[in-house]
Design an enzyme around this catalytic site. Structure first.
Site, PDB file in Angstrom:
ATOM      1  N   ALA A  43      25.576 -65.961  59.569  1.00 36.02           N
ATOM      2  CA  ALA A  43      25.065 -66.922  58.832  1.00 36.02           C
ATOM      3  C   ALA A  43      25.272 -66.472  57.493  1.00 36.02           C
ATOM      4  O   ALA A  43      24.057 -66.527  56.678  1.00 36.02           O
ATOM      5  CB  ALA A  43      23.448 -67.348  59.253  1.00 36.02           C
ATOM      6  N   HIS A  45      25.638 -65.692  53.440  1.00 36.80           N
ATOM      7  CA  HIS A  45      25.485 -66.386  51.968  1.00 36.80           C
ATOM      8  C   HIS A  45      25.758 -65.472  51.126  1.00 36.80           C
ATOM      9  O   HIS A  45      26.277 -64.226  51.506  1.00 36.80           O
ATOM     10  CB  HIS A  45      24.065 -66.692  51.989  1.00 36.80           C
ATOM     11  CG  HIS A  45      22.968 -65.690  52.296  1.00 36.80           C
ATOM     12  ND1 HIS A  45      22.725 -64.716  51.640  1.00 36.80           N
ATOM     13  CD2 HIS A  45      22.019 -65.560  53.289  1.00 36.80           C
ATOM     14  CE1 HIS A  45      21.765 -63.825  52.177  1.00 36.80           C
ATOM     15  NE2 HIS A  45      21.598 -64.457  53.133  1.00 36.80           N
ATOM     16  N   GLY A  47      24.194 -63.446  49.265  1.00 35.81           N
ATOM     17  CA  GLY A  47      23.560 -61.817  49.414  1.00 35.81           C
ATOM     18  C   GLY A  47      24.328 -61.197  50.072  1.00 35.81           C
ATOM     19  O   GLY A  47      24.725 -60.004  49.720  1.00 35.81           O
ATOM     20  N   HIS A  48      25.020 -61.575  51.500  1.00 36.99           N
ATOM     21  CA  HIS A  48      25.899 -60.598  52.253  1.00 36.99           C
ATOM     22  C   HIS A  48      26.889 -60.490  51.640  1.00 36.99           C
ATOM     23  O   HIS A  48      27.701 -59.248  51.575  1.00 36.99           O
ATOM     24  CB  HIS A  48      26.104 -61.484  53.618  1.00 36.99           C
ATOM     25  CG  HIS A  48      24.809 -61.897  54.316  1.00 36.99           C
ATOM     26  ND1 HIS A  48      24.419 -63.130  54.479  1.00 36.99           N
ATOM     27  CD2 HIS A  48      23.917 -61.084  55.030  1.00 36.99           C
ATOM     28  CE1 HIS A  48      23.432 -63.301  55.460  1.00 36.99           C
ATOM     29  NE2 HIS A  48      23.098 -61.834  55.419  1.00 36.99           N
ATOM     30  N   LYS A 160      16.497 -56.896  49.864  1.00 29.70           N
ATOM     31  CA  LYS A 160      15.967 -58.051  50.405  1.00 29.70           C
ATOM     32  C   LYS A 160      14.845 -57.660  51.439  1.00 29.70           C
ATOM     33  O   LYS A 160      13.830 -57.750  51.578  1.00 29.70           O
ATOM     34  CB  LYS A 160      16.696 -58.927  50.499  1.00 29.70           C
ATOM     35  CG  LYS A 160      16.189 -60.103  51.695  1.00 29.70           C
ATOM     36  CD  LYS A 160      15.386 -61.023  50.708  1.00 29.70           C
ATOM     37  CE  LYS A 160      15.026 -62.472  51.874  1.00 29.70           C
ATOM     38  NZ  LYS A 160      14.548 -62.053  53.181  1.00 29.70           N
ATOM     39  N   GLN A 164      13.252 -52.184  55.682  1.00 32.18           N
ATOM     40  CA  GLN A 164      14.411 -51.894  56.528  1.00 32.18           C
ATOM     41  C   GLN A 164      15.375 -50.812  55.648  1.00 32.18           C
ATOM     42  O   GLN A 164      15.664 -50.059  56.323  1.00 32.18           O
ATOM     43  CB  GLN A 164      15.409 -53.240  57.000  1.00 32.18           C
ATOM     44  CG  GLN A 164      16.538 -52.977  57.627  1.00 32.18           C
ATOM     45  CD  GLN A 164      17.364 -54.421  57.757  1.00 32.18           C
ATOM     46  OE1 GLN A 164      17.138 -54.734  58.640  1.00 32.18           O
ATOM     47  NE2 GLN A 164      18.337 -54.690  57.034  1.00 32.18           N
ATOM     48  N   SER A 196      18.227 -66.316  51.888  1.00 35.49           N
ATOM     49  CA  SER A 196      18.075 -65.472  53.284  1.00 35.49           C
ATOM     50  C   SER A 196      18.608 -66.741  54.007  1.00 35.49           C
ATOM     51  O   SER A 196      18.720 -68.074  53.968  1.00 35.49           O
ATOM     52  CB  SER A 196      16.732 -65.742  53.408  1.00 35.49           C
ATOM     53  OG  SER A 196      16.228 -65.718  55.015  1.00 35.49           O
TER      54      SER A 196
END
Ligand code: AMP
Length: 290
Positions: A43, A45, A47-48, A160, A164, A196
């Site tokens: 999914a 966006h 950001g990735h 973000k 993690q 996100s």
């Protein structure tokens, strides 16, 4: 004809098995290239995409994994509803200049019962750790597997998901894994909302309210940086502002040490203001450097 040992000049190779992944990666290695892994749950966006671009900027051949990892979702979380758009993801990766997409099945990732897990203690005691039991163990285990499957030079993660990122950095350090972990800045919508995959769950009204989280993070960072209030005072005000602004539950809103993630009363050294809150059925997390 392209020989197995030679990477294709351009384009995205989609591979589904560990054997195909290793073969594709070693072809680039034989050609003298370094490799950058971008682990994702799809999914995709911007950001990735920024992580893929980060790999390209450092001269790495980008390899993106797409796997919605069941072991990092709790029983009441959104595993089955998690957005999936494989063809759209491949298009985005191709446009971004990614060279290998690794999209394994669940059986390829977890053949048989998984008796071995990776646990990172301490920095998972707070924030999302107690709220999502088993989550970071699921993340640390799947990321270990992906790193060992791809054997990259570097792996790219977004700030973000700040806790993690710290968990992965610590895991790699503690287990002497031969990979460099690169943290990349959070990519935001024009108004400031952190991008996100889960933002697509937000109704138009919730989307408007969601911006409150970014605004309050900015406010707390300014207040704490300027020494105008203690961390506890600033975050208590921000939590109340979020509830007044339509958030249903504020799970945490706190200032922590940037590495240990321990709560701080005053931000003397590197610190992070970090929050998680629920808006309807959507759980939003975000953070900023203080
Ligand atoms: P996900 O697929 O959402 O689990 O995320 C895969 C990777 O993309 C993780 O390293 C995330 O931190 C990173 N990521 C997600 N959203 C953003 C964002 N808005 N900006 C930068 N990186 C992000």
């Amino acid at each position: 004809m392209i020989k197995d040992s030679q990477p294709q000049e351009r384009g995205l190779a989609v591979v589904r098995t560990v054997a195909e992944l290793r073969k594709a990666v070693s072809a680039f290695r034989m050609a003298g290239r370094t490799v950058g892994l971008v682990p994702t749950m799809g999914a995709l966006h911007e950001g990735h995409v920024s992580l893929v671009k980060g790999a390209l900027e450092r001269g790495d051949v980008p390899v993106t994994s797409i796997f919605v990892n069941p072991t990092q979702f709790g029983p009441k979380e959104d595993f089955s509803a998690y957005p999936r758009d494989e063809e759209g993801d491949f298009d985005k990766l191709r446009d971004a200049g990614c060279r290998i997409a690794f999209a394994p099945s669940k059986d390829e990732m977890y053949p048989g019962e998984q008796l071995t897990t990776v646990t990172v203690a301490g920095i998972t005691d707070g924030l999302c750790g107690p709220l999502r039991p088993g989550h970071f163990q699921g993340v640390a285990t799947v990321v270990s597997k992906l790193l060992l499957m791809a054997m990259p030079d570097r792996a790219y993660f977004g700030e973000k998901d700040y806790q993690q990122l710290q968990v992965i950095k610590r895991m790699v350090r503690d287990l002497s894994m031969p990979f460099e972990i690169v943290g990349m800045p959070t990519v935001r919508e024009a108004d400031g909302l952190a991008m996100s995959s889960r933002n697509r769950y937000l109704s138009p009204d919730e989307r408007t309210k969601a911006l409150g989280m970014y605004k309050q993070l900015v406010k707390v960072a300014d207040t704490v940086r300027g020494g105008k209030a203690s961390c506890a005072e600033a975050t208590a005000t921000a939590s109340q502002a979020l509830r007044d602004g339509g958030f249903d539950i504020v799970e945490y809103f706190t200032v922590v040490d940037a590495e240990s993630l321990k709560p701080l009363e005053h931000a003397a050294g590197p610190a992070r203001v970090i929050a998680a809150a629920r808006l309807g059925r959507t759980r939003l997390i975000d953070n900023l450097a203080v």
